[in-house]
Design a protein around this motif. Structure first.
Motif, PDB file in Angstrom:
ATOM      1  N   LYS A 225       4.768  -3.557  -0.887  1.00 37.68           N
ATOM      2  CA  LYS A 225       6.007  -3.976  -1.549  1.00 37.68           C
ATOM      3  C   LYS A 225       7.096  -2.898  -1.547  1.00 37.68           C
ATOM      4  CE  LYS A 225       3.693  -7.310  -4.552  1.00 37.68           C
ATOM      5  NZ  LYS A 225       3.421  -7.742  -5.945  1.00 37.68           N
ATOM      6  N   ASN A 226       6.702  -1.653  -1.454  1.00 36.50           N
ATOM      7  CA  ASN A 226       7.673  -0.545  -1.464  1.00 36.50           C
ATOM      8  C   ASN A 226       7.686   0.083  -0.073  1.00 36.50           C
ATOM      9  OD1 ASN A 226       4.997   0.265  -1.839  1.00 36.50           O
ATOM     10  ND2 ASN A 226       5.584   2.158  -2.855  1.00 36.50           N
ATOM     11  N   TRP A 227       8.271  -0.612   0.871  1.00 41.37           N
ATOM     12  CA  TRP A 227       8.133  -0.313   2.293  1.00 41.37           C
ATOM     13  C   TRP A 227       8.488   1.134   2.657  1.00 41.37           C
ATOM     14  CZ3 TRP A 227       5.849  -2.324   6.363  1.00 41.37           C
ATOM     15  CH2 TRP A 227       6.240  -1.935   7.640  1.00 41.37           C
ATOM     16  N   LYS A 228       9.718   1.523   2.430  1.00 41.03           N
ATOM     17  CA  LYS A 228      10.165   2.849   2.870  1.00 41.03           C
ATOM     18  C   LYS A 228       9.426   3.951   2.122  1.00 41.03           C
ATOM     19  CE  LYS A 228      14.323   5.525   3.897  1.00 41.03           C
ATOM     20  NZ  LYS A 228      15.808   5.528   3.899  1.00 41.03           N
ATOM     21  N   GLU A 229       9.289   3.807   0.819  1.00 35.64           N
ATOM     22  CA  GLU A 229       8.587   4.819   0.018  1.00 35.64           C
ATOM     23  C   GLU A 229       7.135   4.949   0.461  1.00 35.64           C
ATOM     24  OE1 GLU A 229      12.045   3.245  -2.205  1.00 35.64           O
ATOM     25  OE2 GLU A 229      10.369   2.334  -1.124  1.00 35.64           O
ATOM     26  N   ASN A 230       6.503   3.823   0.761  1.00 33.67           N
ATOM     27  CA  ASN A 230       5.118   3.823   1.207  1.00 33.67           C
ATOM     28  C   ASN A 230       4.962   4.625   2.500  1.00 33.67           C
ATOM     29  OD1 ASN A 230       2.300   2.579   1.005  1.00 33.67           O
ATOM     30  ND2 ASN A 230       2.923   1.827   3.013  1.00 33.67           N
TER      31      ASN A 230
ATOM     32  N   ARG B  91       9.802   2.919   9.461  1.00 36.36           N
ATOM     33  CA  ARG B  91      10.440   3.303   8.189  1.00 36.36           C
ATOM     34  C   ARG B  91      11.887   2.821   8.109  1.00 36.36           C
ATOM     35  NH1 ARG B  91      10.760   9.584   7.594  1.00 36.36           N
ATOM     36  NH2 ARG B  91      11.903   9.197   9.546  1.00 36.36           N
TER      37      ARG B  91
ATOM     38  N   ARG C 130      11.222  -6.184   3.123  1.00 35.05           N
ATOM     39  CA  ARG C 130      10.967  -6.512   1.715  1.00 35.05           C
ATOM     40  C   ARG C 130       9.480  -6.543   1.425  1.00 35.05           C
ATOM     41  NH1 ARG C 130      10.154 -11.417  -0.558  1.00 35.05           N
ATOM     42  NH2 ARG C 130      10.636 -12.406   1.434  1.00 35.05           N
TER      43      ARG C 130
ATOM     44  N   LYS D   6       5.605   8.460   2.054  1.00 37.17           N
ATOM     45  CA  LYS D   6       4.451   9.103   1.426  1.00 37.17           C
ATOM     46  C   LYS D   6       3.360   9.365   2.454  1.00 37.17           C
ATOM     47  CE  LYS D   6       1.093   8.499  -2.316  1.00 37.17           C
ATOM     48  NZ  LYS D   6       0.645   7.602  -3.420  1.00 37.17           N
TER      49      LYS D   6
END
Length: 221
Positions: A207-212, A191, A196, A215
């Motif tokens: 594409k949304n690394w940290k958010e993915n 995390r 990118r 979650k």
């Protein structure tokens, strides 16, 4: 099969049927291949790569296995035969591949037998795979298997994730050498990387690394 150009030097080939995704990264006359699928459709992947020019002028090929499951390593020997490739992996994955441990490799699930082979480049956490001018850092991420690892291409902020993390989910931990506790630790580690694009072993690009990852961790915890 539609080739997906991630970057001018990175090609993604979506895995057919039960196969992992197969990635090509080219730098000068050297080529890195990340995972090889089950070996059933090897000709499809290599035909596309050849047609698109990814094998032209190549003098050295390195195959990196993110982990030892058959859907990622079953094509290793035929890729080696066709491309005169070297093998690279984390040292724990290398041990399983060299011993040909079908219980861990899980080849029986696919009705196949894995042929053990030598791994030329055995890496520890933080060591680098060098292909042409590109250096990728191995990040040891146990949980899916004991030797599971990602490759971080820091210059382009790209992470090859194997089956540690996917878009919206994570790799199962109920197979031999898997660990739910370890995969949580691995996801927490990943995390914090500046990523990118995540290029997973199956499915679509992350594409949304940290958010993915955040979650996924909320579900796991």
């Amino acid at each position: 099969m539609i080739p997906i150009i991630i970057r001018p030097n990175i090609l993604m080939l979506r895995g057919i049927h039960l196969d992992s995704n197969v990635y090509f990264l080219k730098s000068g006359s050297e080529l890195l291949i990340v995972d090889t699928g089950t070996g059933v459709y090897w000709n499809r992947y290599l035909d596309v790569a050849k047609r698109e020019g990814w094998l032209q002028g190549v003098s050295r090929v390195v195959i990196f296995n993110t982990h030892e499951h058959f859907d990622h390593v079953g094509g290793n020997l035929i890729f080696k035969e066709k491309l005169n490739a070297e093998f690279a992996s984390h040292i724990l994955t290398a041990k399983v591949l060299e011993e040909g441990d079908d219980y861990v490799i899980f080849s029986y699930y696919y009705g196949r037998k894995f042929e053990p082979h030598k791994v030329d480049i055995k890496l520890e956490d933080g060591e680098k795979v060098k292909v042409g001018k590109v250096k990728l850092t191995l990040i040891h991420t146990p949980g899916h298997t004991r030797g599971s690892s990602c490759l971080y291409y820091e210059e382009e902020r790209i992470m090859f994730t194997g089956d540690t993390v996917f878009a919206g989910t994570y790799g199962r931990t109920d197979l031999p050498t898997g660990s739910q506790e370890k995969i949580v630790e691995s996801l927490e580690l990943l995390r914090d990387f500046d990523v990118r694009l995540g290029l997973p072993g199956h499915g679509k690009v992350i594409k949304n690394w940290k958010e993915n990852i955040e979650k996924i961790l909320r579900v796991l915890k």
